[in-house]
Design an enzyme around this catalytic site. Structure first.
Site, mmCIF file in Angstrom:
data_model
loop_
_atom_site.group_PDB
_atom_site.id
_atom_site.type_symbol
_atom_site.label_atom_id
_atom_site.label_comp_id
_atom_site.label_asym_id
_atom_site.label_seq_id
_atom_site.Cartn_x
_atom_site.Cartn_y
_atom_site.Cartn_z
ATOM 1 N N ASP A 24 0.543 -1.648 -0.266
ATOM 2 C CA ASP A 24 -0.192 -0.123 0.358
ATOM 3 C C ASP A 24 0.993 1.239 0.205
ATOM 4 O O ASP A 24 1.540 1.117 1.106
ATOM 5 C CB ASP A 24 -0.960 0.344 0.792
ATOM 6 C CG ASP A 24 -1.963 1.210 1.414
ATOM 7 O OD1 ASP A 24 -1.288 2.116 0.492
ATOM 8 O OD2 ASP A 24 -1.917 1.398 2.510
ATOM 9 N N LYS A 87 2.437 11.629 -3.404
ATOM 10 C CA LYS A 87 2.138 10.414 -4.096
ATOM 11 C C LYS A 87 0.559 11.657 -5.183
ATOM 12 O O LYS A 87 0.284 11.738 -6.193
ATOM 13 C CB LYS A 87 1.012 9.132 -3.056
ATOM 14 C CG LYS A 87 -0.138 8.510 -4.239
ATOM 15 C CD LYS A 87 -1.257 7.637 -2.797
ATOM 16 C CE LYS A 87 -1.740 6.775 -3.313
ATOM 17 N NZ LYS A 87 -2.348 5.872 -2.412
ATOM 18 N N GLU A 187 -6.791 0.110 -4.240
ATOM 19 C CA GLU A 187 -7.776 -0.136 -3.222
ATOM 20 C C GLU A 187 -8.671 -0.313 -2.487
ATOM 21 O O GLU A 187 -8.144 -1.582 -1.642
ATOM 22 C CB GLU A 187 -7.172 1.608 -3.034
ATOM 23 C CG GLU A 187 -6.020 2.131 -2.571
ATOM 24 C CD GLU A 187 -5.012 3.296 -2.237
ATOM 25 O OE1 GLU A 187 -5.504 4.374 -1.868
ATOM 26 O OE2 GLU A 187 -4.309 3.642 -3.174
ATOM 27 N N ASP A 211 -13.072 5.429 2.276
ATOM 28 C CA ASP A 211 -11.635 5.605 3.144
ATOM 29 C C ASP A 211 -11.517 6.921 3.448
ATOM 30 O O ASP A 211 -11.459 7.500 2.285
ATOM 31 C CB ASP A 211 -10.789 5.348 1.723
ATOM 32 C CG ASP A 211 -8.650 5.422 2.189
ATOM 33 O OD1 ASP A 211 -8.556 5.779 3.051
ATOM 34 O OD2 ASP A 211 -8.234 4.250 1.134
#
Ligand code: ADP
Ligand code: MG
Length: 618
Positions: A24, A87, A187, A211
C-alpha cells in the site's frame, strides 16, 4: 518456496523468496504485507512495533536518503529537503498541481507546464517516480529483513480514481525499486479482498469502500461479478482527511486559550508541537472520553463531545460524497450490501457511526484500517502466485499494442495498461494506386519505430478491389478477451473484404523483457523523436517527388525549357537529401521545390480549366 543461490563475488549464500508482496503506497503512510501460513500479515520494522512507514523522503546534507519515521522528524528542521505527499504528484504535470503548490514545504519545479513535475533538492531534480521508488525500496528492505531472503515480485495499490499515467508512474516506481510489479490494484478492491469479499466467484456483491486517510478521502462503489471487480463510481476530496481534524483542534485551542496566531505561526517548532499534540488528542479520543496534555508549560484539554462537534461538519462532507457516489452508481442505498472502512481516520467512533447510519448497515471494521489495503494487496498477490486457484482476476495490458504504418512507424491502437477485455480500432487506407493487398504487421512496445518493438505477427488483407491510393477504407480492430488473447481484424469497408488473426500477446513478453523495453523507451525517447521527425520528412519528400514527376510528365508543353529543367534539378536535389539523414536539408529542399513550382502549378491549373471549358458544349 525459497530458491538458494550463491553470490560468487561475495561468497555469500543468497536466499530468494518466491513470495509476492502486497504494497500500500499511501499519501501519508505506506506498508507492506504478505501471506504467512495462509494469513495476510503486515510487516513490522526492526523495532517490531510499527507496520506503517511514513511516506516521507529526506535528503540529508550529504544527499543520503532517509525514508520513514526518521525522515518525518526532519519535517520541521529541514522542510525544503523533506518530501511528503509525493503520491499527489504522481503522473502529474506542473499545470495539474500548481493550484496546490503552496501546500508543499519543498520546491516543485515549473520549468515547463506540460511536462511531468519534478521536485528540486539542492541542485538535483527528482521525479515523483524516483521518490516513490525510495519509499518502495524501504518497504522491500523491510520485508527482506523479515524473511531473511530477497523478494522481487509485488502487487501495488493505487486509488480507484488514478488514471493511466498515474498507474504507469506507480508501476515504473516499482521497477526502479527493483520490483516486478505484477499488478496494479485499486485500493478499494484490495480492501474488499482483505475481508474476503470477492473471493467467492459464486456470489455477486455490491460494496462501498469508505477510505478516510490523513490528507485524502475517497469512497468507491464496486460491483463484483464472478470475481471481476468493477468500479461503478468514485467520489471524494483529495484535500480532506485526518489533517483537517488536527487543524480543527488547533483552532479550537487557540480560541480557548487565547493564543496569538502570529506568535505560533512564526515559531515553526511550536506550531509543529501543537499540531502533533492535537493529533495525539484526536487519537486518544477514539478510545477515551477526554484528553489532557501540555504544550509550552500550558495545560490543554479536549472532551470527546467538543471534539465531535468540531469534526461533524467535516464528516458531513464525506457523507455527501457517499450520497453522490451511490447516485452515480445508479443504485439505491439498500442495494449496497457491504460497507468496508479503510484509513486511519475511520478509527474515530463518530465517523463509523455516521457512515453506518448513512448506509443503514453494520460496517466491516474488524481489521486494522491502516493495514487493510496492504493486507488485501497480499491476498491479491497470493491469487497471482496461483495459491487460490478458483479466483478470477481482471487484468490490464502490460505494453501498448499497435501496427506498423508507412515508414516503419508504430501506430498504437490499444495503449498499455488498458483494462482487459478491451476493444479499439482505427481506419487506414492504401498508399499506392490500385493496391489490392495490405500487410498488417502487429507490434507490442512503447517505442516510436516498430523495429525497436516486439513483432507479434502479421497477415495480409487480400482482395481489395483496385482503387486509387487513399480511397479504400480499411478498419483495423484490436480485441483483447478476458484471457489476454489478442484478435486483430482488418476489413475493407467499401467492399467488405475481411481477415482476422488471433495472437497471444499477454504471454509474449516476460516481466524482465518488459522492464528492459520500458527502460529503453525512456532512454531513447529523444532519439526516437528525432528518428520519427526524419522519417516523416522523408515520407513527405517522397510524395512531393512523385507529384513533381507526375506534374512534369503531364504539363511538359506548358513549361519553358528553363522551367522544366529547373524543376527537374530541384527534384533531383530533393531526392539526394532523402538519401541522407538530415531532416533540415530535406525540409529545405522541399521548400525550394514547392516555392519554385507553385506559380507553374497555378498556370497549369488555369490552362486545364480553360481546356475543359473549351471542350464543354454550351
Ligand atoms: P493515507 O491513506 O493517507 O496514507 P492513513 O490511512 O495511514 O493515511 O491515515 C492516517 C490518518 O489517520 C492520520 O491523519 C492519523 O492521524 C489518523 N489516525 C491514525 N490513528 C488514529 C486514531 N486512533 N484515531 C483517529 N485518527 C487516527
Ligand atoms: Mg490509504
Amino acid at each position: 518456496m525459497a530458491k538458494i543461490s550463491i553470490n560468487l563475488k561475495e561468497g555469500k549464500v543468497n536466499k530468494q523468496s518466491n513470495i509476492i508482496i502486497g504494497i500500500d503506497l499511501g499519501t501519508t503512510n505506506s506498508l507492506v504485507a504478505y501471506i504467512k501460513d495462509g494469513q495476510p500479515v503486515a510487516v513490522k520494522g526492526v523495532d517490531h512495533k510499527n507496520t506503517l512507514v511514513p511516506s516521507i523522503v529526506h535528503f540529508d546534507e550529504n544527499n543520503k536518503i532517509i525514508v520513514g519515521e526518521s525522515a518525518k522528524e526532519k519535517l520541521i528542521s529541514a522542510p525544503e529537503r523533506t518530501i511528503y505527499s509525493v503520491k499527489r504528484l504522481m503522473g502529474k504535470s506542473f499545470h495539474d498541481v500548481k493550484d496546490f503548490k503552496d501546500h508543499y514545504g519543498y520546491e516543485v519545479i515549473d520549468e515547463d507546464e506540460e511536462k511531468l513535475v519534478k521536485v528540486k533538492v539542492d541542485h538535483r531534480f527528482y521525479t515523483p517516480i524516483e521518490l516513490s521508488a525510495e519509499i518502495l525500496s524501504e518497504l522491500k528492505r523491510r520485508v527482506e529483513q523479515d524473511l531473511e531472503a530477497s523478494v522481487s515480485k509485488a502487487v501495488i495499490t493505487v486509488p480507484a480514481y488514478f488514471n493511466d499515467t498515474q498507474r504507469q508512474a506507480t508501476r515504473d516506481a516499482g521497477k526502479l525499486a527493483g520490483l516486478d510489479v505484477l499488478r496494479i490494484v485499486n485500493e478499494p478492491t484490495a480492501a474488499s479482498l482483505a475481508y474476503g469479499v470477492g473471493l467467492n466467484n459464486e456470489v455477486d456483491e455490491t460494496v462501498a469502500v469508505y477510505d478516510l486517510g490523513g490528507g485524502t478521502f475517497d469512497v468507491s462503489i464496486l460491483e463484483i461479478r464472478a470475481g471481476i471487480f468493477e468500479v461503478l463510481s468514485t467520489n471524494g476530496d483529495t484535500f480532506l482527511g485526518g489533517d483537517d481534524f488536527d487543524r480543527a483542534v488547533v483552532e479550537y485551542w487557540m480560541k480557548q486559550y487565547n493564543w496569538n496566531e502570529k506568535d505560533i505561526q512564526e515559531d515553526k517548532a511550536l506550531s509543529q508541537s501543537i499540531r502533533l499534540l492535537a493529533e495525539e488528542a484526536k487519537k486518544t479520543l477514539s478510545t477515551k472520553n477526554s484528553f489532557s496534555g501540555h504544550v509550552n508549560h500550558q495545560e490543554v484539554s479536549l472532551t470527546k463531545d467538543a471534539f465531535n462537534e468540531l469534526i461533524s461538519p467535516i464528516i458531513q462532507k464525506t457523507i455527501q460524497a457517499c450520497q453522490e457516489a451511490v447516485k452515480d452508481a445508479k443504485l439505491d442505498i439498500d442495494e449496497i450490501e457491504k460497507v468496508v472502512l479503510v484509513g486511519g481516520s475511520t478509527r474515530i467512533p463518530l465517523v463509523k457511526e455516521k457512515v453506518s447510519a448513512f448506509f443503514q448497515r453494520e460496517v466491516f471494521d474488524d481489521l486494522d484500517p491502516d493495514e487493510v489495503v496492504a493486507l488485501g494487496a497480499a491476498v491479491q498477490a497470493d491469487v497471482l502466485a496461483g495459491n487460490q486457484k478458483d479466483v478470477l482476476l481482471l487484468d490490464v495490458t502490460p505494453l501498448s499494442l499497435g501496427i506498423e504504418t508507412v515508414g516503419g512507424l508504430m501506430d498504437t491502437i490499444i495503449a498499455r495498461n488498458a483494462k482487459i477485455p478491451s476493444k479499439a480500432g482505427r481506419n487506414y487506407t492504401t498508399s499506392v494506386d490500385g493496391q489490392t493487398n495490405l500487410k498488417v504487421a502487429i507490434f507490442q512496445g512503447e517505442r516510436d519505430l516498430v523495429k525497436d518493438n516486439r513483432a507479434l505477427g502479421e497477415f495480409i488483407l487480400k482482395g481489395i478491389p483496385p482503387m486509387p491510393a487513399g480511397i479504400p477504407k480499411i478498419a483495423i480492430h484490436f480485441i483483447i478477451d478476458a484471457d489476454g488473447i489478442l484478435k486483430v481484424q482488418a476489413m475493407e469497408e467499401r467492399s467488405g473484404v475481411k481477415t482476422e488473426v488471433e495472437i497471444r500477446s499477454q504471454y509474449g513478453v516476460s516481466e524482465e523483457e518488459m522492464a528492459i523495453m520500458l527502460l529503453e523507451s525512456l532512454k531513447n525517447a529523444e532519439s526516437d523523436m528525432k528518428a520519427r521527425g526524419l522519417l516523416e520528412a522523408k515520407i513527405e519528400a517522397k510524395n512531393i517527388i512523385l507529384s513533381a514527376d507526375k506534374f512534369l510528365k503531364a504539363n511538359k508543353e506548358l513549361l519553358s525549357q528553363e522551367e522544366y529543367q529547373q524543376t527537374q534539378l530541384l527534384t533531383i536535389q530533393l531526392r539526394a537529401t532523402v538519401e541522407g539523414a538530415d531532416k533540415h536539408l530535406i525540409n529545405e529542399a522541399m521548400q525550394q521545390l514547392n516555392t519554385y513550382t507553385h506559380p507553374l502549378a497555378h498556370r497549369a491549373m488555369d490552362h486545364n480549366i480553360a481546356t475543359a471549358m473549351k471542350g464543354k458544349k454550351l
